[in-house]
Each structure stands twice: as structure tokens, then as C-alpha cells.
Design a protein around this motif. Structure first.
Motif, PDB file in Angstrom:
ATOM      1  N   ARG A 164       0.730  -1.574   0.406  1.00  0.00           N
ATOM      2  CA  ARG A 164       0.225   0.017  -0.042  1.00  0.00           C
ATOM      3  C   ARG A 164       1.254   0.748  -0.130  1.00  0.00           C
ATOM      4  NH1 ARG A 164      -4.167  -0.627  -2.137  1.00  0.00           N
ATOM      5  NH2 ARG A 164      -2.718  -1.003  -3.305  1.00  0.00           N
ATOM      6  N   LEU A 165       1.757   1.196   0.715  1.00  0.00           N
ATOM      7  CA  LEU A 165       2.659   2.273   0.738  1.00  0.00           C
ATOM      8  C   LEU A 165       3.811   2.904  -0.460  1.00  0.00           C
ATOM      9  CD1 LEU A 165       2.804   2.620   4.728  1.00  0.00           C
ATOM     10  CD2 LEU A 165       1.338   4.302   2.891  1.00  0.00           C
ATOM     11  N   PHE A 166       4.370   1.586  -0.766  1.00  0.00           N
ATOM     12  CA  PHE A 166       5.028   1.477  -2.039  1.00  0.00           C
ATOM     13  C   PHE A 166       5.077   0.875  -3.017  1.00  0.00           C
ATOM     14  CE2 PHE A 166       7.523   1.614   2.221  1.00  0.00           C
ATOM     15  CZ  PHE A 166       8.261   2.424   2.144  1.00  0.00           C
ATOM     16  N   PHE A 167       4.404   0.224  -3.353  1.00  0.00           N
ATOM     17  CA  PHE A 167       3.984  -0.155  -4.206  1.00  0.00           C
ATOM     18  C   PHE A 167       2.796   0.593  -5.246  1.00  0.00           C
ATOM     19  CE2 PHE A 167       2.457  -3.528  -7.468  1.00  0.00           C
ATOM     20  CZ  PHE A 167       2.689  -3.752  -7.962  1.00  0.00           C
ATOM     21  N   ALA A 168       1.854   0.697  -4.480  1.00  0.00           N
ATOM     22  CA  ALA A 168       0.567   1.198  -5.217  1.00  0.00           C
ATOM     23  C   ALA A 168       1.569   2.853  -5.680  1.00  0.00           C
ATOM     24  CB  ALA A 168      -0.998   1.011  -4.080  1.00  0.00           C
ATOM     25  N   PRO A 169       1.918   3.842  -5.113  1.00  0.00           N
ATOM     26  CA  PRO A 169       1.860   4.956  -5.487  1.00  0.00           C
ATOM     27  C   PRO A 169       3.212   4.765  -6.700  1.00  0.00           C
ATOM     28  CG  PRO A 169       2.732   4.695  -3.010  1.00  0.00           C
ATOM     29  CD  PRO A 169       2.122   3.290  -3.750  1.00  0.00           C
ATOM     30  N   GLY A 170       3.920   3.957  -6.354  1.00  0.00           N
ATOM     31  CA  GLY A 170       4.571   3.846  -7.933  1.00  0.00           C
ATOM     32  C   GLY A 170       4.285   3.509  -8.866  1.00  0.00           C
ATOM     33  N   PHE A 171       3.479   2.453  -8.813  1.00  0.00           N
ATOM     34  CA  PHE A 171       2.947   1.565  -9.725  1.00  0.00           C
ATOM     35  C   PHE A 171       1.924   2.592 -10.529  1.00  0.00           C
ATOM     36  CE2 PHE A 171      -0.025  -1.770 -11.910  1.00  0.00           C
ATOM     37  CZ  PHE A 171       1.024  -2.353 -12.212  1.00  0.00           C
ATOM     38  N   LEU A 172       1.107   3.321 -10.069  1.00  0.00           N
ATOM     39  CA  LEU A 172       0.158   4.787 -10.241  1.00  0.00           C
ATOM     40  C   LEU A 172       0.966   5.827 -10.451  1.00  0.00           C
ATOM     41  CD1 LEU A 172      -2.166   5.709 -10.382  1.00  0.00           C
ATOM     42  CD2 LEU A 172      -1.918   6.731  -8.194  1.00  0.00           C
ATOM     43  N   LEU A 173       2.213   5.874 -11.080  1.00  0.00           N
ATOM     44  CA  LEU A 173       3.453   7.130 -10.700  1.00  0.00           C
ATOM     45  C   LEU A 173       3.860   5.973 -12.627  1.00  0.00           C
ATOM     46  CD1 LEU A 173       4.860   9.458 -11.627  1.00  0.00           C
ATOM     47  CD2 LEU A 173       6.278   7.982  -9.645  1.00  0.00           C
ATOM     48  N   LEU A 174       3.903   4.778 -12.246  1.00  0.00           N
ATOM     49  CA  LEU A 174       4.474   4.034 -14.160  1.00  0.00           C
ATOM     50  C   LEU A 174       2.940   3.844 -14.537  1.00  0.00           C
ATOM     51  CD1 LEU A 174       6.545   2.749 -15.289  1.00  0.00           C
ATOM     52  CD2 LEU A 174       5.902   0.006 -13.704  1.00  0.00           C
ATOM     53  N   PHE A 175       1.867   3.852 -14.638  1.00  0.00           N
ATOM     54  CA  PHE A 175       0.215   3.474 -15.158  1.00  0.00           C
ATOM     55  C   PHE A 175       0.806   5.327 -16.159  1.00  0.00           C
ATOM     56  CE2 PHE A 175      -3.786   4.633 -15.959  1.00  0.00           C
ATOM     57  CZ  PHE A 175      -3.927   3.320 -16.745  1.00  0.00           C
ATOM     58  N   TYR A 176       0.563   6.377 -15.188  1.00  0.00           N
ATOM     59  CA  TYR A 176       0.334   8.107 -15.479  1.00  0.00           C
ATOM     60  C   TYR A 176       1.898   7.593 -16.507  1.00  0.00           C
ATOM     61  CZ  TYR A 176      -3.137   9.682 -12.252  1.00  0.00           C
ATOM     62  OH  TYR A 176      -4.336  10.049 -11.880  1.00  0.00           O
ATOM     63  N   PHE A 177       3.535   7.335 -16.873  1.00  0.00           N
ATOM     64  CA  PHE A 177       4.068   7.916 -17.285  1.00  0.00           C
ATOM     65  C   PHE A 177       4.339   6.846 -18.687  1.00  0.00           C
ATOM     66  CE2 PHE A 177       7.783   6.255 -18.481  1.00  0.00           C
ATOM     67  CZ  PHE A 177       8.590   7.794 -18.704  1.00  0.00           C
ATOM     68  N   VAL A 178       3.418   6.134 -18.609  1.00  0.00           N
ATOM     69  CA  VAL A 178       3.869   4.877 -20.029  1.00  0.00           C
ATOM     70  C   VAL A 178       2.137   5.155 -20.746  1.00  0.00           C
ATOM     71  CG1 VAL A 178       2.751   2.522 -20.687  1.00  0.00           C
ATOM     72  CG2 VAL A 178       4.815   2.595 -18.300  1.00  0.00           C
ATOM     73  N   MET A 179       1.152   5.005 -20.054  1.00  0.00           N
ATOM     74  CA  MET A 179       0.147   5.619 -20.754  1.00  0.00           C
ATOM     75  C   MET A 179       0.085   7.004 -21.289  1.00  0.00           C
ATOM     76  SD  MET A 179      -2.612   3.614 -21.300  1.00  0.00           S
ATOM     77  CE  MET A 179      -3.065   2.034 -20.429  1.00  0.00           C
ATOM     78  N   ASN A 180       0.593   7.633 -20.940  1.00  0.00           N
ATOM     79  CA  ASN A 180       1.401   9.102 -21.410  1.00  0.00           C
ATOM     80  C   ASN A 180       1.992   8.936 -22.646  1.00  0.00           C
ATOM     81  OD1 ASN A 180       0.779  12.548 -20.899  1.00  0.00           O
ATOM     82  ND2 ASN A 180       3.144  12.196 -21.211  1.00  0.00           N
ATOM     83  N   ILE A 181       2.677   7.826 -22.635  1.00  0.00           N
ATOM     84  CA  ILE A 181       3.580   7.460 -23.882  1.00  0.00           C
ATOM     85  C   ILE A 181       2.887   7.168 -25.039  1.00  0.00           C
ATOM     86  CG2 ILE A 181       5.493   6.140 -24.788  1.00  0.00           C
ATOM     87  CD1 ILE A 181       7.209   7.146 -21.985  1.00  0.00           C
TER      88      ILE A 181
END
Length: 220
Positions: A113-130
Motif C-alpha cells: 500500500r505505501l510503496f508499490f501502489a504509489p509507484g505503480f500508479l506513477l508508472l501507469f500515468y507515465f506509460v499511458m502518456n507515452i
């Protein structure tokens, strides 16, 4: 002396499909999880579009055509990111926080919840933006506008499901279900599909498949 033949048990179709899926997980764990994630992500997006279209039609608003490209982007993300990343993350979690640790249940949940979820959400935004062929300014705008809201919604809605996922779903069939970012109905439906699939496999492996122990030694 002739031997009496015993009737062959009629194995249901879903039972055979489940067994075949477990075989594929054993032979090709990453590829199987990647394909599964890609299919469920695309399906969630298409279901979301269908629900949105029905809502618009009910309200008398114009209905747009199905965004095939959008579903394809979700499929690509699920195949290239969700499947492999969740596979290695949960395998490492088993090593870092084994069940022999009396506090593993709490530690696993906090790590996710505190490490994987924030990082995975950030990765989602970044990849989808690409994948949407947008620039850095669009990425920053989206991050400022909805990242924190999406993360709080993720924590609020999916923490109970993730508690079950990281502690009680067999690691061989565990996927990153609640870590799928809660940005819109597509990701929400995709996550629901992940929840259903994982709980189905957890129940089936323990209650319906007497040979589950045969698959418990799946390679990482």
C-alpha cells in the motif's frame, strides 16, 4: 479373466480449462500472467466504454464509437507492465516477508500500500502518456490534477482486497489487482476482474483441484 471397466469421470470444461491454465503458469509463468493481465485490462476498458455509452444513451446524449485504440493501450500496458512487474514483486515479497514471520501479514500490506501502489500508479500515468503520444507537459498536468486523488481512492477502495491478495491468494496466481490505478471506470472494472480471477483461482486451487500440490512448485 476379463476385468470390469470403470467409467471415466466426466470432467467439466471449466475444470479442464483451469488445469490447463495452471500448467501454463508452471511452464510459462511470466508470459501467462502477462497475457492474462493484457486481456483483462482490455476487457475492463471495453466494458467501461459500454457502460458509459449506455449511460449517455439513457440521458439522451450522443454516443461515441468504441475506442479500440484505448482498449489496445490498456492491453499493451497489462501485457508489458502489469504482468511482469507484479510477478517479480510478489515473488520478492515471499522472500522478503515469508510466512514464518509473525508480522508478515501486516508487513506485506504496508509494503504494497505505501510503496508499490504509489509507484505503480506513477508508472501507469507515465506509460499511458507515452502510449497516447503526449508530451511531458501533459504528463505533469495529469499528475497534478488527478494523481493524489487516484492514489487516495486506491487506498480507500482496494486495501481490503489487497490484504486478501497478498496474504491468502497463492503467489503463483497472484496479480496486481488493486494496484491498478483508479482513474476511471475502465481501471475500476479491470481491477474487479482481477479480484474475481484471483479469488476464483484461490478457491479452486484449495477446494476444487486435489492436484494443486502438483503445481505448487512452479518456477519463479
Amino acid at each position: 479373466m476379463p476385468v470390469e471397466s470403470l467409467p471415466v469421470r466426466d470432467v467439466s470444461l471449466h475444470y479442464r480449462l483451469l488445469q490447463q491454465y495452471l500448467v501454463l503458469l508452471k511452464k510459462y509463468p511470466i508470459l501467462t500472467k502477462s497475457v492474462t493481465s493484457g486481456i483483462l485490462s482490455a476487457l475492463g476498458n471495453l466494458l467501461s466504454q459500454t457502460l458509459e455509452a449506455r449511460k449517455k444513451a439513457k440521458n439522451g446524449a450522443p454516443v461515441t464509437e468504441v475506442d479500440v485504440a484505448g482498449a489496445a493501450r490498456y492491453a499493451i500496458y497489462g501485457f508489458l507492465v502489469t504482468g511482469p512487474v507484479s510477478h517479480y514483486f510478489y515473488q520478492l515479497m515471499e522472500v522478503w516477508m515469508p510466512t514464518t514471520d509473525p508480522l508478515c501479514i501486516v508487513k506485506r500490506l504496508l509494503l504494497d500500500r505505501l510503496f508499490f501502489a504509489p509507484g505503480f500508479l506513477l508508472l501507469f500515468y507515465f506509460v499511458m502518456n507515452i502510449l497516447e503520444a503526449k508530451g511531458w507537459q501533459d504528463f505533469e498536468k495529469k499528475m497534478r490534477g488527478s494523481y493524489w486523488t487516484a492514489l487516495k481512492m486506491n487506498w480507500k477502495v482496494w486495501t481490503p482486497f489487497q490484504f486478501i491478495n497478498v496474504n491468502f491468494v497463492p503467489v503463483q496466481v497472484r496479480t496486481s489487482l488493486p494496484s491498478c490505478p483508479q482513474i476511471n471506470n475502465a481501471s475500476h472494472i479491470s481491477s474487479c476482474l482481477y479480484v474475481s480471477l484471483c479469488l476464483f483461482f484461490a478457491f479452486s486451487s484449495e477446494c476444487c483441484l486435489p492436484t494443486w500440490s502438483h503445481y505448487s512448485g512452479m518456477p519463479t
